[in-house]
Design an enzyme around this catalytic site. Structure first.
Site, PDB file in Angstrom:
ATOM      1  N   TYR A  11       0.341  -1.267   0.254  1.00 16.11           N
ATOM      2  CA  TYR A  11      -0.434   0.411   0.390  1.00 16.11           C
ATOM      3  C   TYR A  11       1.233   1.267   0.394  1.00 16.11           C
ATOM      4  O   TYR A  11       1.059   1.917  -1.214  1.00 16.11           O
ATOM      5  CB  TYR A  11      -1.025  -0.509   1.297  1.00 16.11           C
ATOM      6  CG  TYR A  11      -1.720   0.885   1.777  1.00 16.11           C
ATOM      7  CD1 TYR A  11      -2.263   1.533   0.567  1.00 16.11           C
ATOM      8  CD2 TYR A  11      -1.992   1.449   2.640  1.00 16.11           C
ATOM      9  CE1 TYR A  11      -3.033   2.814   0.657  1.00 16.11           C
ATOM     10  CE2 TYR A  11      -2.986   2.834   3.223  1.00 16.11           C
ATOM     11  CZ  TYR A  11      -3.406   3.034   2.599  1.00 16.11           C
ATOM     12  OH  TYR A  11      -3.999   4.306   2.432  1.00 16.11           O
ATOM     13  N   TYR A 137       4.910  -6.839  17.010  1.00 13.74           N
ATOM     14  CA  TYR A 137       4.414  -6.329  15.344  1.00 13.74           C
ATOM     15  C   TYR A 137       6.141  -4.911  15.694  1.00 13.74           C
ATOM     16  O   TYR A 137       6.807  -3.791  15.608  1.00 13.74           O
ATOM     17  CB  TYR A 137       3.379  -5.158  14.783  1.00 13.74           C
ATOM     18  CG  TYR A 137       3.785  -4.581  14.267  1.00 13.74           C
ATOM     19  CD1 TYR A 137       3.990  -4.888  12.472  1.00 13.74           C
ATOM     20  CD2 TYR A 137       2.822  -3.219  14.095  1.00 13.74           C
ATOM     21  CE1 TYR A 137       4.418  -3.513  11.293  1.00 13.74           C
ATOM     22  CE2 TYR A 137       3.081  -2.356  13.570  1.00 13.74           C
ATOM     23  CZ  TYR A 137       3.392  -2.280  12.391  1.00 13.74           C
ATOM     24  OH  TYR A 137       3.733  -1.643  11.141  1.00 13.74           O
TER      25      TYR A 137
END
Ligand code: UDP
Length: 317
Positions: A11, A137
């Site tokens: 993206y 993450y």
């Protein structure tokens, strides 16, 4: 000037690659297509299908710099399969830095995240806030920020980490396309297209004005522009960190209202339980990048972000 864009089929990477091409840079995209899409690599960019682990085969002295987006980026998955995050995000980035050092490529802009801060002690969050990620993450991205700091200090790298808050919208014909969608705006738009019946609000009992979580949304076009400024700002022997957000927050209900205005669809919602790991409020202070790089968001309006995402969604359905 020749640049390597890792993760340029994803993206944000595809939007930045398109912006770099428009600005006259030569671009090579390195992406293993694990979550990216071949048709999201902008026309005009060279493409190499490879893992970060194989960076040494791609990074040559011809490159003037690297924009590093390639990463695993799902919080939930990072809790269930942390090894994927350590291997891809941390070992992968180390392989990239090794390759850059060998080839004497000494500039990098890194895609970091607000998840490096964890549960904020106060908002808006500035770059001096303590970093205490609440998931793997965030830990993996923070580890790379630290790696860049060390590489700058010891080996003269010029590095900038950009810590994104919630990226939204579409630009240059590229937008969000996740195989498994977990993000608020794309899900609201999937309800509008009929792909889903309703949107589940993750909790309405948060300590916020309307009881739903507040996030700082930034238009991907504004984010992309910051990367070009950051590239120019890379100075040898230095690692800088900048937050990127609008400094204003929107609640889940406010975002859904914007999606109703933009699409004209009622977008039914159901209130569900809180999502584990969600902080109540995440809002950035982007004063540092505004002051030092003269970055200003051009599209801070949530309706513009949702409208651009909607246009992208409709172009694909
Ligand atoms: N959210 C929600 N329903 C959904 C998806 C997201 O209520 O179907 C909420 C989520 O709990 C968070 C906010 O919307 O408070 C933004 O979530 P998103 O996953 O888009 O981004 P995050 O802030 O987690 O990076």
């Amino acid at each position: 000037m020749k640049l390597l864009v890792t993760g340029g089929a994803g993206y944000v990477g595809s939007v930045v690659a398109a912006q770099l091409l428009e600005a006259g840079y030569e671009v090579t995209v390195l992406d293993n297509l694990s979550t990216g899409h071949r048709d999201a690599v902008p026309a005009g960019a060279d493409f190499v299908a490879a893992d970060l682990a194989d960076s040494a085969t791609v990074v040559t002295a011809d490159f003037d710099g690297v924009l590093h987006f390639a990463a695993k980026s799902l919080v939930g998955e990072s809790q269930q399969r942390p090894e994927l995050y350590w291997r891809n995000n941390v070992c992968g980035s180390l392989a990239l830095l090794d390759a850059m050092r060998k080839a004497a490529v000494r500039r990098i802009v890194f895609s970091s995240t607000a998840a490096t801060y964890g549960e904020p002690e106060s908002v808006p969050i500035d770059e001096t806030a303590s970093t205490a990620p609440t998931n793997t993450y965030g830990h993996s991205k923070l580890a790379v920020d630290r790696m860049l700091g060390g590489e700058a200090l010891a080996h003269g790298l010029g590095a900038v980490s950009l810590r994104y808050f919630n990226v939204a919208g579409a630009h240059h014909g590229f937008g969000e396309r996740h195989a498994v969608e977990t993000h608020l705006i794309p899900i609201a738009l999937q309800v509008a297209t009929g792909e889903r019946d309703k949107l589940v609000v993750h909790g309405e009992d948060w300590p916020t004005p309307d009881g739903t979580c507040v996030r700082d949304y930034i238009h991907v076009a504004d984010l992309a522009r910051a990367h070009l400024l950051a590239l120019d700002a890379c100075q040898p022997w230095s690692h800088r960190i900048y937050n990127l957000g609008n400094g204003a927050g929107f609640s889940v209900h406010e975002v859904v209202e914007a999606a109703r205005r933009v699409t004209g669809h009622p977008i039914p919602v159901e209130v569900g339980p809180r999502r584990p790991g969600d902080p109540a409020v995440l809002v950035a202070s982007s004063e540092r990048i505004r002051a030092e790089l003269e970055w200003e968001p051009a599209h801070p309006e949530i309706d513009v972000m949702v409208a651009d995402a909607w246009q992208f969604t409709r172009s694909r359905t």
